[in-house]
Design an enzyme around this catalytic site. Structure first.
Site, PDB file in Angstrom:
ATOM      1  N   ASP A   1     -19.905  74.726  19.419  1.00  0.00           N
ATOM      2  CA  ASP A   1     -19.790  73.458  18.690  1.00  0.00           C
ATOM      3  C   ASP A   1     -18.914  72.501  19.509  1.00  0.00           C
ATOM      4  OD1 ASP A   1     -20.164  72.615  15.436  1.00  0.00           O
ATOM      5  OD2 ASP A   1     -18.794  71.412  16.653  1.00  0.00           O
ATOM      6  N   ILE A   2     -19.346  71.249  19.576  1.00  0.00           N
ATOM      7  CA  ILE A   2     -18.629  70.247  20.376  1.00  0.00           C
ATOM      8  C   ILE A   2     -17.289  69.856  19.736  1.00  0.00           C
ATOM      9  CG2 ILE A   2     -19.602  68.122  19.376  1.00  0.00           C
ATOM     10  CD1 ILE A   2     -20.220  67.240  22.289  1.00  0.00           C
TER      11      ILE A   2
ATOM     12  N   ASN B   1     -24.685  74.336   5.880  1.00  0.00           N
ATOM     13  CA  ASN B   1     -24.452  73.172   5.028  1.00  0.00           C
ATOM     14  C   ASN B   1     -25.785  72.516   4.694  1.00  0.00           C
ATOM     15  OD1 ASN B   1     -21.635  73.516   5.353  1.00  0.00           O
ATOM     16  ND2 ASN B   1     -21.685  72.361   7.278  1.00  0.00           N
TER      17      ASN B   1
ATOM     18  N   VAL C   1     -26.264  67.128  10.914  1.00  0.00           N
ATOM     19  CA  VAL C   1     -27.421  67.231  11.815  1.00  0.00           C
ATOM     20  C   VAL C   1     -28.571  67.838  11.009  1.00  0.00           C
ATOM     21  CG1 VAL C   1     -28.346  68.227  13.940  1.00  0.00           C
ATOM     22  CG2 VAL C   1     -25.942  67.494  13.852  1.00  0.00           C
TER      23      VAL C   1
ATOM     24  N   HIS D   1     -29.323  74.927  10.716  1.00  0.00           N
ATOM     25  CA  HIS D   1     -28.469  75.705  11.621  1.00  0.00           C
ATOM     26  C   HIS D   1     -27.423  76.466  10.831  1.00  0.00           C
ATOM     27  CE1 HIS D   1     -26.726  71.709  11.055  1.00  0.00           C
ATOM     28  NE2 HIS D   1     -25.542  72.304  11.139  1.00  0.00           N
TER      29      HIS D   1
ATOM     30  N   HIS E   1     -23.410  77.984  11.150  1.00  0.00           N
ATOM     31  CA  HIS E   1     -22.142  77.956  11.873  1.00  0.00           C
ATOM     32  C   HIS E   1     -21.596  79.389  11.889  1.00  0.00           C
ATOM     33  CE1 HIS E   1     -21.395  73.476  11.434  1.00  0.00           C
ATOM     34  NE2 HIS E   1     -22.319  73.669  10.512  1.00  0.00           N
TER      35      HIS E   1
HETATM   36  P1  AMP Z   1     -23.390  70.176  10.116  1.00  0.00           P
HETATM   37  O1  AMP Z   1     -22.290  69.221   9.782  1.00  0.00           O
HETATM   38  O2  AMP Z   1     -23.409  71.411   9.262  1.00  0.00           O
HETATM   39  O3  AMP Z   1     -24.735  69.479  10.169  1.00  0.00           O
HETATM   40  O4  AMP Z   1     -23.070  70.723  11.562  1.00  0.00           O
HETATM   41  C1  AMP Z   1     -23.390  70.037  12.719  1.00  0.00           C
HETATM   42  C2  AMP Z   1     -22.449  70.547  13.793  1.00  0.00           C
HETATM   43  O5  AMP Z   1     -22.993  70.215  15.048  1.00  0.00           O
HETATM   44  C3  AMP Z   1     -21.042  69.939  13.714  1.00  0.00           C
HETATM   45  O6  AMP Z   1     -20.069  70.972  13.587  1.00  0.00           O
HETATM   46  C4  AMP Z   1     -20.923  69.179  15.036  1.00  0.00           C
HETATM   47  O7  AMP Z   1     -19.623  69.253  15.585  1.00  0.00           O
HETATM   48  C5  AMP Z   1     -21.943  69.913  15.909  1.00  0.00           C
HETATM   49  N1  AMP Z   1     -22.484  69.096  16.982  1.00  0.00           N
HETATM   50  C6  AMP Z   1     -22.939  67.813  16.899  1.00  0.00           C
HETATM   51  N2  AMP Z   1     -23.379  67.401  18.104  1.00  0.00           N
HETATM   52  C7  AMP Z   1     -23.213  68.440  18.955  1.00  0.00           C
HETATM   53  C8  AMP Z   1     -23.466  68.638  20.341  1.00  0.00           C
HETATM   54  N3  AMP Z   1     -23.989  67.661  21.109  1.00  0.00           N
HETATM   55  N4  AMP Z   1     -23.156  69.832  20.893  1.00  0.00           N
HETATM   56  C9  AMP Z   1     -22.617  70.815  20.136  1.00  0.00           C
HETATM   57  N5  AMP Z   1     -22.352  70.692  18.825  1.00  0.00           N
HETATM   58  C10 AMP Z   1     -22.644  69.530  18.241  1.00  0.00           C
END
Ligand code: AMP
Length: 114
Positions: A30-31, A87, A96, A100, A102
């Protein structure tokens, strides 16, 4: 439909630190990590939210959990413990819109789910 960030990662249009990949799933760091270990596990099949899953996806979703377990072992957090979270939509904190999981661990996680 606009490509999600995760499709761009799958297609190597944007970089990510990939920790696992096969024909069905990709997993990367995760970024903006919320724990010392925070891995995003993404089925390559485009499913926007948990609301869109069907019984046809049962095997794929079970496979994602096996990938989560495999990564927990790779990262040596299988004994200390970890959390797997998904989520859904705005109130669930989804940002996003490509399904997915976590995988979080590496320290004692709190119990504040609210
Ligand atoms: P959610 O809020 O459950 O949709 O999780 C989306 C996750 O994706 C968040 O924890 C973000 O930090 C992560 N995220 C968004 N963009 C990127 C990226 N380019 N590379 C890695 N993780 C990302």
């Amino acid at each position: 439909m606009e490509k999600s960030i995760f499709v761009k990662i799958i297609q190597r249009e944007i970089p990510a630190t990939i920790v696992f990949e096969d024909e069905q799933v990709i997993a990367f760091e995760d970024i903006q990590p919320k724990a010392p270990i925070h891995i995003i596990i993404v089925p390559k099949k485009i499913i926007t939210t948990l609301n869109e899953i069907t019984p046809e996806d049962n095997e794929l979703l079970g496979y994602c959990l096996n990938v989560a377990k495999k990564i927990a072992f790779m990262k040596h957090i299988h004994e200390s413990g970890y959390r797997v979270v998904m989520n859904c939509n705005y109130d669930g904190g989804q940002t996003v819109y490509h399904l997915h999981f976590h995988l979080l661990g590496g320290h004692k996680l709190n119990h504040n789910f609210a």
